[in-house]
Structure formats: C-alpha cells, structure tokens
Design an enzyme around this catalytic site. Structure first.
Site, PDB file in Angstrom:
ATOM      1  N   ASP A  40      -5.034   0.205  -0.249  1.00 59.07           N
ATOM      2  CA  ASP A  40      -5.620  -0.713   0.730  1.00 59.07           C
ATOM      3  C   ASP A  40      -6.675  -1.609   0.063  1.00 59.07           C
ATOM      4  O   ASP A  40      -6.792  -2.785   0.398  1.00 59.07           O
ATOM      5  CB  ASP A  40      -6.181   0.017   1.961  1.00 59.07           C
ATOM      6  CG  ASP A  40      -7.257   1.026   1.642  1.00 59.07           C
ATOM      7  OD1 ASP A  40      -7.475   1.328   0.451  1.00 59.07           O
ATOM      8  OD2 ASP A  40      -7.904   1.519   2.596  1.00 59.07           O
TER       9      ASP A  40
ATOM     10  N   ARG B 247      -0.004   9.120  -5.431  1.00 61.54           N
ATOM     11  CA  ARG B 247       0.553   8.557  -4.188  1.00 61.54           C
ATOM     12  C   ARG B 247       1.215   7.198  -4.384  1.00 61.54           C
ATOM     13  O   ARG B 247       2.148   6.856  -3.666  1.00 61.54           O
ATOM     14  CB  ARG B 247      -0.513   8.474  -3.096  1.00 61.54           C
ATOM     15  CG  ARG B 247      -1.747   7.646  -3.431  1.00 61.54           C
ATOM     16  CD  ARG B 247      -2.762   7.778  -2.302  1.00 61.54           C
ATOM     17  NE  ARG B 247      -4.041   7.137  -2.545  1.00 61.54           N
ATOM     18  CZ  ARG B 247      -5.014   7.635  -3.297  1.00 61.54           C
ATOM     19  NH1 ARG B 247      -4.836   8.781  -3.932  1.00 61.54           N
ATOM     20  NH2 ARG B 247      -6.161   7.004  -3.418  1.00 61.54           N
TER      21      ARG B 247
ATOM     22  N   ARG C 236       0.871  -1.169   0.000  1.00 61.19           N
ATOM     23  CA  ARG C 236       0.000   0.000   0.000  1.00 61.19           C
ATOM     24  C   ARG C 236       0.911   1.223   0.000  1.00 61.19           C
ATOM     25  O   ARG C 236       1.972   1.216   0.633  1.00 61.19           O
ATOM     26  CB  ARG C 236      -0.879  -0.010   1.263  1.00 61.19           C
ATOM     27  CG  ARG C 236      -1.876   1.126   1.300  1.00 61.19           C
ATOM     28  CD  ARG C 236      -2.722   1.134   2.584  1.00 61.19           C
ATOM     29  NE  ARG C 236      -3.581   2.308   2.606  1.00 61.19           N
ATOM     30  CZ  ARG C 236      -4.154   2.807   3.695  1.00 61.19           C
ATOM     31  NH1 ARG C 236      -3.971   2.231   4.866  1.00 61.19           N
ATOM     32  NH2 ARG C 236      -4.906   3.885   3.628  1.00 61.19           N
ATOM     33  N   HIS C 237       0.526   2.277  -0.714  1.00 64.47           N
ATOM     34  CA  HIS C 237       1.271   3.538  -0.696  1.00 64.47           C
ATOM     35  C   HIS C 237       1.472   4.020   0.737  1.00 64.47           C
ATOM     36  O   HIS C 237       0.783   3.562   1.652  1.00 64.47           O
ATOM     37  CB  HIS C 237       0.503   4.600  -1.482  1.00 64.47           C
ATOM     38  CG  HIS C 237      -0.859   4.814  -0.883  1.00 64.47           C
ATOM     39  ND1 HIS C 237      -1.036   5.549   0.275  1.00 64.47           N
ATOM     40  CD2 HIS C 237      -2.067   4.319  -1.213  1.00 64.47           C
ATOM     41  CE1 HIS C 237      -2.304   5.512   0.607  1.00 64.47           C
ATOM     42  NE2 HIS C 237      -2.969   4.769  -0.267  1.00 64.47           N
TER      43      HIS C 237
ATOM     44  N   ARG D 259      -0.445   9.773   3.080  1.00 69.26           N
ATOM     45  CA  ARG D 259      -0.981  10.730   2.117  1.00 69.26           C
ATOM     46  C   ARG D 259      -1.878  11.729   2.837  1.00 69.26           C
ATOM     47  O   ARG D 259      -2.240  11.523   4.003  1.00 69.26           O
ATOM     48  CB  ARG D 259      -1.800  10.012   1.036  1.00 69.26           C
ATOM     49  CG  ARG D 259      -2.896   9.131   1.600  1.00 69.26           C
ATOM     50  CD  ARG D 259      -4.057   8.936   0.663  1.00 69.26           C
ATOM     51  NE  ARG D 259      -4.979   7.910   1.135  1.00 69.26           N
ATOM     52  CZ  ARG D 259      -5.746   8.014   2.205  1.00 69.26           C
ATOM     53  NH1 ARG D 259      -5.713   9.113   2.950  1.00 69.26           N
ATOM     54  NH2 ARG D 259      -6.555   7.023   2.559  1.00 69.26           N
TER      55      ARG D 259
END
Ligand SMILES: *[C@@H]1O[C@H](CO)[C@@H](O)[C@H](O)[C@H]1NC(C)=O
Ligand SMILES: *[C@@H]1O[C@H](CO)[C@@H](O)[C@H](O)[C@H]1NC(C)=O
Ligand SMILES: *[C@@H]1O[C@H](CO)[C@@H](O)[C@H](O)[C@H]1NC(C)=O
Ligand SMILES: *[C@@H]1O[C@H](CO)[C@@H](O)[C@H](O)[C@H]1NC(C)=O
Ligand SMILES: *[C@@H]1O[C@H](CO)[C@@H](O)[C@H](O)[C@H]1NC(C)=O
Length: 391
Positions: free
Chosen positions: A293, A102, A29-30, A33
């Site tokens: 996610d 992101r 997941r990034h 943010r």
C-alpha cells in the site's frame, strides 16, 4: 449486477474509432495477509485471533484471491489481443515483486493462475529492494525538519474523536495493558509522535499507530471470512461502524505517505523504474509490479491523481488492488493513456468469489490532475510523457 466492466471488456472507442491495447503496467498491492503488528495484545484485554501463518505473510485466502486476479487479467489481456494464447515470453509479460514473502507469494499466485504450467519467473532482488522499499531518501536536516512539521501539522487538524470513541469501545481500551500498565487510556488525547529518519519508513508512535494496527487486523479477519462474531469480537456490523473506525486508518496513512513532500521522496526510485517502462520502446507489453500500500499511496500522490472513491470497498488502497496503466492506440499512431483502479469488492473477497467476464473485479477509472481527459477516461500519451519527465 454491475454492467460497466462489460463495456471495458470490449475494445475502447474514441471518436468512433476502435482503439487497441498496446501496453499495460500493473502496480499492485499484495493480497490478504496476516496482521503485521506483534503488539496487538497490549491494546485490548480480549483474545486476538490466532493465525496459522507468521505476521505479515500471505494467507491461503490471499493466495486464492490473487489467483483469481491472475486468471481474470489473463482473460482480459488475451481478449484485448495483448497477450498470446498460452505461455507468454518475458517480452509479453514481465513480473517483478518486492522481496517480502507476501509480495513474492502474491506474484507467484497471480502468474501460476494466469499462465498455468508456464513456470513464469518472478523477478526480485536478493535482499531489501530499494525500488519498493518505502523509506525516506533525503538525508538533509532541512528535509527531516520539513517532514516532521508536515506530519505534525496534519496531526493537529484531525477530527477523529467519534472514531476514537468507537474504537475504545470495541477494544475495551480502558482494560488494556496500554492503559493499565502504561497509563495511556485515551486514544483521542494521548500523544502521537512523528518519526522521520532517512533510510527508514516515516512512522508515528502513539494512539494512531495502535488504532491502525487493530483496524488492520479487523480488515484481514473480515476478508479471511471469520465468522462475523469473531471479526472485531462481533462489534463491527454496519457500514457506518466500519467507516467510522477506518477514518483513523485513512488519516494515519495520509500522514505518513500522502503528503507531497514525503510521497515524492519515498516513491522516487519506483516512479523512475515505471517511467523507464513507459518511455522505453523495448519494454514488455505487460509488466506486473507487486508491492505494498505504501507504494500505491506514494505513487498516487507523487504523480498527482485526482481524489477517487472505490465503491463496494472499505479500504482506500484495498489488498490485491491494482493501479492499471494502459496505453491504447488508434491506427494513426496516436497513443492514449487510461488508468483504472482494478480491485475486488469487500464481498468478492470475503466470499472468495472467482472472477470471470460475468463476475469481474471492479474497474474505477482514475484521473491525473495534469493529463487532460478527453473521452472515456483517455488522456494523450504525449501529455503523460511530459508529466513523467517533470516528476
Ligand atoms: C522452471 O524455471 C526454472 C528457472 O526459471 C528452472 O530452473 C526449472 O527447472 C523450471 N521448472 C520446470 C518444471 O520447467
Ligand atoms: C532534500 O530536501 C531539501 C529540503 O527540502 C531540498 O532542498 C533538496 O532538493 C532535497 N534533495 C534531494 C536530492 O531531493
Ligand atoms: C476531542 O476530544 C478531546 C477530549 O477527549 C478534546 O480535548 C478535543 O478538543 C476534541 N477535539 C475535537 C476536534 O472536538
Ligand atoms: C491523499 O490526500 C488527498 C487530499 O490531500 C485525498 O483527496 C486522497 O483521497 C488521499 N489519497 C489516498 C489514496 O488516500
Ligand atoms: C489496428 O492495428 C492493429 C495492430 O496492427 C490491428 O490488430 C487492428 O486490427 C487494427 N484495427 C483497425 C480497426 O484497423
């Protein structure tokens, strides 16, 4: 000091034989943010924090934390002899990110810190990428009906009154625009509507969504290391308080992403992509897939993972967290699968702690329902293959 990761850093052992690491697929997941919602101001009369970046963009803190992950993964994978010293080829390391800012920026920071001055290409689609896009694919009205019923049934059985009460207090919800203008004043009893449209993400309109958006902001404020008096206006101070409100977020995500009907449909293209990597001999030794996610939720459900809990983290799928699929081998051509959730603790994130062998991210071993674990979290690669072909 948590000693467990040190064990992971030495090669795995099975029946007193040393195993070596052959292949790794990282589904990530990034990192941190800015909040996604553009309508936060409707849910509270209090001022929401101002962020320097646009909604949903990686923050400088997110860049920093993902860079630490990159540095750590290089150290680990080099230590395990999977990656060469210095710059890797694309057969060694391949990185593929979704097209959102992101995810691209997270992947960039990971590789720039894992392989400084190597100018690694971050592969990505030119526009919306169907592999990562967490939308409903099945266009039949039967499916839409089934999905709506699944979501509605889930919503009927929620037990979140305490959580809603706590959040109403934090937001001062009765003084919000939502309450005053729209007359939606009770998070526990106002109506939630499930929305299922092929080609879009499953969605919920109503208090669950309002709550999830507010909680998302609080989580990011916390990681971003805002003064605690500015995280949820100073009203979230104990683990119990966090747990109580995060329960809403957990259920929100379960409703839209964590039922088998929806998860299987949504994750199909990504699982197919990953299956090709697992089964094709010519694939890179390490692949980093940078998504959201939604991708982790749906893959976890569709592949049939057993329930897990992540210590020292409030989130179930933490930002920057990675599901790390590892193929280990003995020297008699027996291959094994190990899967770890690798993530930074809330504290490592908030404090911006650099990761190293002495301060590693947390490894939590995950298990699949249909891949019998023998020892050290390992199941047979053959069993995993059979499972993949049945998905
Ligand atoms: C980095 O790689 C890109 C293409 O992948 C190339 O266009 C660019 O010139 C390279 N930059 C450096 C500094 O090597
Ligand atoms: C679409 O959903 C229907 C109803 O659940 C199912 O019978 C059908 O197999 C699904 N189609 C695809 C392509 O998955
Ligand atoms: C939650 O509270 C509402 C009223 O605010 C009530 O109608 C409902 O029965 C409660 N639900 C549970 C599970 O206690
Ligand atoms: C998905 O739902 C199951 C229960 O059906 C639960 O045990 C699990 O924790 C959920 N997964 C995530 C990632 O929230
Ligand atoms: C097993 O094989 C690998 C790869 O050929 C080699 O690097 C490693 O040293 C061998 N390990 C043992 C314990 O023989």
């Amino acid at each position: 000091m948590d000693k467990k990761p040190l064990l992971i850093l030495s090669a795995l052992i099975l029946n007193s034989e040393q195993l070596y690491l052959k292949q790794v697929v990282i589904l990530s997941r990034h990192n941190v943010r800015t909040p996604l919602s553009k309508t936060l101001s409707q849910s509270s009369p209090k001022p929401w924090p101002k962020w320097n970046e646009k909604p949903g963009y990686l923050t400088p803190k997110g860049t920093l934390l993902e860079g630490f992950m990159g540095e750590y993964f290089y150290t680990w994978l080099h230590h395990e002899n999977l990656l060469p010293q210095g710059c890797p080829s694309e057969n060694d390391f391949y990185v593929y990110a979704n097209t959102a800012q992101r995810t691209l920026a997270s992947a960039r920071s990971f590789v720039d810190n894992a392989f400084p001055r190597c100018n690694i290409t971050v592969h990505h689609a030119d526009s919306v990428d169907p592999i990562f896009n967490p939308v409903i694919h099945n266009t039949t009205s039967t499916f839409v009906q089934q999905a709506l019923e699944t979501m509605q049934n889930y919503m009927k059985n929620l037990h979140l009154n305490h959580s809603f009460d706590a959040l109403e207090q934090i937001l001062d919800y009765t003084q919000s625009e939502k309450c005053i203008k729209d007359h939606c004043c009770n998070l526990a009893t106002d109506k939630n509507t499930a929305i299922v449209k092929p080609g879009t993400k499953p969605n919920i309109n109503g208090p669950l969504k309002i709550c999830k958006s507010a909680i998302d902001s609080f989580i990011m404020e916390y990681y971003e290391a805002f003064d605690m008096k500015n995280v949820a206006w100073g009203l979230l101070n104990t683990d119990e308080q966090w747990q109580s409100i995060l329960d809403i977020s957990y259920n929100y995500h379960n409703i839209i992403f964590n039922t088998t009907l929806l998860a299987k449909d949504i994750s199909e293209p990504l699982i197919k992509y990953m299956t090709d990597i697992f089964l094709n001999k010519n694939e890179p030794k390490v692949a980093l897939l940078m998504g959201h996610d939604a991708n982790l939720y749906t893959v976890l459900n569709a592949m049939g993972f057993k329930p897990y809990s992540l210590k020292k983290q409030h989130e179930v799928t933490p930002v920057g967290g990675k599901i790390v699929f590892q193929k280990w081998s003995d020297n008699n051509t027996n291959d094994f699968l190990k899967i770890d959730y690798v993530y930074q603790s809330s504290e490592q994130m908030r404090n911006g702690m650099r990761l190293s062998m002495d301060n590693p991210p947390i490894f939590e071993t995950l298990k699949l329902k249909h891949c019998k674990v023998h020892e050290n979290g390992l199941c047979l690669w053959e069993d995993f293959k059979k499972l993949l072909l049945k998905l």
